[in-house]
Design a protein around this motif. Structure first.
Motif, PDB file in Angstrom:
ATOM      1  N   ASN A 156     -14.395   2.563 -72.093  1.00 38.22           N
ATOM      2  CA  ASN A 156     -14.746   1.885 -73.160  1.00 38.22           C
ATOM      3  C   ASN A 156     -15.210   2.729 -74.251  1.00 38.22           C
ATOM      4  O   ASN A 156     -16.506   2.611 -74.766  1.00 38.22           O
ATOM      5  CB  ASN A 156     -15.768   0.525 -72.871  1.00 38.22           C
ATOM      6  CG  ASN A 156     -14.801  -0.387 -72.317  1.00 38.22           C
ATOM      7  OD1 ASN A 156     -13.784  -0.601 -72.118  1.00 38.22           O
ATOM      8  ND2 ASN A 156     -15.850  -1.704 -71.723  1.00 38.22           N
ATOM      9  N   PRO A 201     -15.329   4.369 -77.990  1.00 41.48           N
ATOM     10  CA  PRO A 201     -15.052   4.137 -79.515  1.00 41.48           C
ATOM     11  C   PRO A 201     -13.700   4.398 -79.955  1.00 41.48           C
ATOM     12  O   PRO A 201     -13.198   5.520 -79.661  1.00 41.48           O
ATOM     13  CB  PRO A 201     -16.221   5.158 -80.238  1.00 41.48           C
ATOM     14  CG  PRO A 201     -17.180   5.555 -79.442  1.00 41.48           C
ATOM     15  CD  PRO A 201     -16.522   5.669 -78.103  1.00 41.48           C
ATOM     16  N   THR A 210     -14.704  -0.735 -79.750  1.00 40.67           N
ATOM     17  CA  THR A 210     -14.192   0.113 -78.666  1.00 40.67           C
ATOM     18  C   THR A 210     -12.870  -0.345 -78.192  1.00 40.67           C
ATOM     19  O   THR A 210     -12.273  -1.221 -78.676  1.00 40.67           O
ATOM     20  CB  THR A 210     -15.196   0.021 -77.456  1.00 40.67           C
ATOM     21  OG1 THR A 210     -15.165  -1.259 -76.948  1.00 40.67           O
ATOM     22  CG2 THR A 210     -16.651   0.309 -77.809  1.00 40.67           C
TER      23      THR A 210
END
Length: 639
Positions: A531, A533, A549
């Motif tokens: 996860n 950005p 994300t």
């Protein structure tokens, strides 16, 4: 096995959990999965599965016995007919057949054999009465000792002809036992020398002593003869075999994706261009321009002047519509103008050929004359094409060369490298992470089981922790943390006094120092960070519900840092198109990629692993140029 979470049932999770805990055969799990489609397994069913744990362990033990028997049979078969099948004309036996046997070749004592290879070291002994040669043929790390008497050597010019390092020999002799306490159990006592390829000791650059890697890169054609590069080559071969074995055993199809492509998978733009236009440019080098600026200016002036004449002729004809002479004059003026314009267009087109390359009116290179009729490049990834096949055949993998025109001289980057890229339909990020973990652990175990001699050399001469690291990864489940959690841990370390070269904050792309700190200092084991950005990841990664994300993951391992990068792919047409446009990329090359979201879109995931990084991890070598046979980097393309 990596699409199980798509079932979304608690019962399925129970089945998978029990299989991992109790080592229940995968076939039994598949049977339970089929039951899931009709009814939810009862508590009694789960208990039955648990009661089968002992049986599963027994089955696993039997499998190991069968594998050991198969290995033993192969060794016995090799001893029955020791000649390598494709060297029968020379009657050559590989050194691995002798020294790789469980008893170190003792069962073959008394046999007459021929071995061929290259002399690692040679020395005369007994006041010139005989010589000892260490001969290696590359089939295994160890070299076999060959004792050659002066009388046998006379047939090829004497002992001095055969002892120089690098000399190739094909020696026939009798396998004999060595004295107690000797490193090897057997040696070959030569009775004749069937071939010799002399080597000038005065100019041969491969010295017996340790040589720098930098020097070896200058002698790329000879460096496979060194212990290190030879060991790395066998390790690389084993990992390639393990890669195909893992994916084939788990129901994947091997797909060959193109090396030449029109799309940039990563969107980075650092690509090698493929073109035939340069040869045309070279042919035109030094040639005068087809049309001068003065000629163009003259033609434009004539066209403008004739345009005025046409206007006047048209006006006169319109004022006196019944005058046939004026009408004919108007038509003649127009015809004249069209001829001048046609001449001008051809001249302008000729003038756009600059340095032998045709340009568009905007001044860009016109690729209509190129081989493919459009810009083409060497691929940076087979992922996009791999997804096409995964969205029809479910589970596929690619394994081939990729290229990056990045002007980097670091020990972690190559211009040409190999990528392994599986793509899995009906697979989310959780399944993707599990597949990546299973693959890496399978490769580590395969190396430990099949390349022990080479790994022992690596541990002795390169990285003392190499075997321990492989053992740890092969037998330790990977830790999983979100990117946000990883950043918090790094920030906590900084607050505690840890200093990094690159600052830590949410939104950064983790540097190698951060990745290694997570694996080597905080968790002391492989870690999967997920996860990330969206702004630091590729356009094709699935956007998470938070809008900040994407469902991306990186597998981090000690010594190397990032080993694998993967993600769940964005399967929503509108979202994917928007992300492509947001990065300023041309939609046209990605139309096929968008089409598979338009026609039967399916959740799917995949990952990419740089094969050379896997070898770096296994060997502990610091520079990636040592783990590929012929490394390519800026300014270097030898051999």
């Amino acid at each position: 096995p990596w699409a199980s979470s798509m079932l979304g049932t608690e019962s399925m999770r129970s089945v998978v959990s029990l299989r991992h805990r109790l080592s229940i055969p995968r076939s039994f799990v598949r049977q339970q999965v089929r039951c899931c489609s009709a009814a939810t397994p009862t508590t009694q069913t789960v208990k039955q599965m648990a009661s089968n744990g002992d049986l599963a362990a027994e089955v696993e033990a039997l499998r190991k016995q069968v594998a050991a028997l198969e290995t033993n049979i192969k060794q016995k078969e090799a001893q029955l007919n020791t000649v390598w099948p494709y060297s029968r004309s020379y009657g050559r036996t590989s050194i691995k057949t002798v020294l790789g046997a469980d008893d170190g070749g003792k069962s073959m004592i008394g046999k007459s054999l021929r071995v061929g290879g290259w002399v690692k070291t040679g020395r005369e002994a007994g006041a010139g009465a005989f010589a000892f040669l260490e001969v290696n043929d590359g089939s295994c790390f160890e070299s076999i000792q060959v004792m050659v008497t002066k009388e046998v050597a006379e047939a090829v010019g004497g002992l001095r002809k055969i002892v120089p390092s690098g000399t190739s020999v094909l020696v026939e002799g009798e396998l004999a036992a060595t004295p107690e306490g000797t490193k090897q159990a057997v040696e070959l006592k030569a009775t004749s020398i069937a071939h010799i390829g002399e080597c000038d000791a005065g100019t041969y650059p491969m010295a017996k002593k340790k040589t720098s890697y930098e020097f070896l890169r200058e002698k790329m054609h000879l460096r496979p003869r060194t212990n290190t590069i030879g060991a790395v080559a066998r390790i690389r071969n084993a990992l390639a075999f393990a890669t195909h074995s893992f994916f084939q055993q788990n129901g994947f199809l091997y797909v060959h994706t193109p090396i030449i492509t029109a799309s940039d998978c990563e969107g980075a733009g650092e690509m090698f261009q493929v073109t035939t236009l340069m040869s045309k440019a070279e042919q035109a080098a030094g040639a005068a321009p087809a049309v001068s600026e003065a000629e163009l200016a003259s033609l434009r002036a004539r066209a403008s002047e004739q345009g005025e004449k046409v206007k006047a002729a048209k006006a006169a004809a319109a004022a006196d519509k019944g005058n046939a002479e004026l009408a004919a004059a108007s038509k003649a003026a127009i015809d004249s103008l069209m001829k001048i314009k046609d001449e001008l267009a051809k001249a302008e087109e000729a003038a756009r050929v600059v340095g032998g390359l045709r340009r568009t009116p905007e001044g860009k290179i016109d690729y209509k004359d190129d081989f493919f009729g459009r810009p083409a490049f060497l691929t940076v990834s087979g992922q996009l094409q791999g997804e096409f096949y995964a969205c029809a055949l479910s589970n596929i993998y690619t394994f081939g060369p990729t290229f990056r025109a990045e002007m980097s001289y670091t020990g972690r980057h190559l211009a040409e490298f190999w990528m392994i890229e599986p793509e899995i339909a009906f697979c989310d990020l959780k399944d993707d992470m599990q597949c990546a973990e299973d693959y890496v652990r399978f490769c580590c175990k395969f190396l430990l089981d099949n390349c022990r001699q080479d790994l022992e050399f690596v541990a002795k001469m390169i990285d003392s922790s190499a075997i321990e690291r492989l053992e740890q990864v092969a037998h330790t489940p990977f830790k999983r943390v979100t990117y946000t959690e990883a950043i918090e841990l790094l920030e906590k370390a900084v607050a505690g006094g840890k200093k990094f070269e690159y600052p830590v904050s949410w939104g950064i792309d983790l540097a190698t120092e951060h990745e290694r700190f997570l694996t080597e200092d905080i968790f002391k084991q492989p870690v999967i960070v997920y996860n990330y950005p969206k702004d630091i990841k590729a356009f094709y990664m699935k956007l998470n519900e938070d809008g900040k994300t994407v469902a991306a993951m990186d597998v981090l391992v000690p010594k190397v840092g990032e080993l694998i990068g993967g993600s769940q792919r964005e399967d929503r047409y509108d979202v994917l198109k928007q992300r492509i446009e947001a990065q300023g990329m041309d939609i046209a090359p990605y139309e096929p990629y968008l089409d598979i979201r338009k026609y039967g879109s399916v959740p799917h995931s995949g990952f990419g692993l740089g094969f050379e990084r896997l070898i770096l991890f296994a060997t502990g070598l610091e520079n990636i140029r040592e783990v590929i046979p012929f490394p390519r980097w800026p300014g270097n393309a030898q051999c």
